[in-house]
Design an enzyme around this catalytic site. Structure first.
Site: not given
Ligand SMILES: [Zn+2]
Length: 305
Positions: A65, A67-68, A142, A205, A263
């Protein structure tokens, strides 16, 4: 001795806010540096944190994802400017390895990127040796294949200065004694006491799942995602995230010394999530210390005596 510490580069999940950059964390460990989950803007955050990109030896991504991992190209670019032609290791779930390769291609940087796919299995898999400590990974739960990471230092010994002096051992002889186990009839155990190795854990996550406990068990410092408040447990479970209460419960059960919460979802005030975690720890009678992460915080990995 070089410090062991976590440099928090960003603390926002999903989307950055005015006060929180996308995720990103740098672990300094005995003179080496590992970058975890660099989201967008981490190149600039490294600058703000006065971290030199050439010192980063490997990048560990938990899942694909944005944001990572959106920061991977920028960080690679910066490395190429500072030390052209160098090699950097990039680790992430095997199922997302092509995504990592694509990010490296986007960077078009003059660095050699060795992408290592980590199998997402319910057991620890070896990732790398980091300054003599073992970096391992394990599958989490996740919405896409995701792993958590754990870095464990082997157990060692602490020498007793008085006992060493009494035995007439000093200077380079201490190193010889450590290496050989015995020197002039003096054994290591005669002049030392056992010292438990330190552990660092990185769990982003995930829903709460059986892998969280072994990843963070006995950790001196554990970084856990804390996207939701427990009143929104249903949403957290649906989206594959943890609540503040769940992170605190897991940390207490696992005997974590310092819990770094991060996070955050922009729907909450992070201080409230921290309060929920602390209240849970108090309720359970735990002694885990909670650190609600802010961008550019530096959190030391406290030494064991
Ligand atoms: Zn995330």
């Amino acid at each position: 001795m070089a410090p062991r510490e976590l440099v928090v580069l960003g603390t926002a999940g999903q989307a950055p806010t005015r006060t929180r950059n996308h995720n990103g964390y740098l672990l300094r460990w005995d003179g080496t540096s590992v970058l975890f989950d660099p989201g967008e803007g981490i190149q600039r955050q490294l600058l703000h944190a006065q971290v030199s990109a050439p010192r980063i030896e490997r990048i560990c991504v938990t899942h694909q994802h944005n944001d990572h991992c959106l920061g991977v190209p920028g960080v690679l670019n910066r490395m190429a400017q500072d030390t052209p032609g160098r090699t950097v290791a990039l680790h992430g779930p095997a199922a997302g390895a092509q995504h990592l390769r694509n990010l490296a291609v986007v960077a078009a940087a003059n660095v050699r990127v060795a992408v290592h796919g980590v199998p997402t299995v319910d057991a620890f898999v070896p990732v790398a040796d980091v300054a003599g400590s073992a970096l391992v990974a394990r599958a989490l739960d996740h919405r896409v294949p995701t792993v958590g990471y754990r870095l464990t230092e082997p157990d060692g010994v602490s020498f007793d200065p008085d006992a060493l002096a009494a035995a007439g051992i000093s200077g380079p002889d201490v190193g010889r004694l450590r290496r050989d186990g015995e020197l002039r009839g003096v054994r290591v155990e005669d002049v030392s006491s056992p010292r438990r190795g330190q552990a660092f854990a990185f769990v982003m996550d995930t829903r709460i799942c059986p892998a969280v406990h072994p990843l963070i068990e006995g950790a001196d410092l554990a970084v856990l995602e804390c996207t939701f408040a427990h009143r929104d447990l249903d949403l957290a479970t649906e989206r594959g995230h943890l609540t503040a209460r769940q992170t605190a419960e897991a940390a207490v059960r696992a005997g974590v010394r310092t819990l770094v919460l991060t996070h955050f979802s922009q729907r909450y005030d992070a201080a409230d999530l921290g309060a929920e975690a602390r209240a849970t720890i108090a309720e359970l009678g735990g002694d885990t210390v909670v650190h609600v992460a802010a961008d550019l915080d530096v959190v030391p990995v406290q030494r064991r005596s």
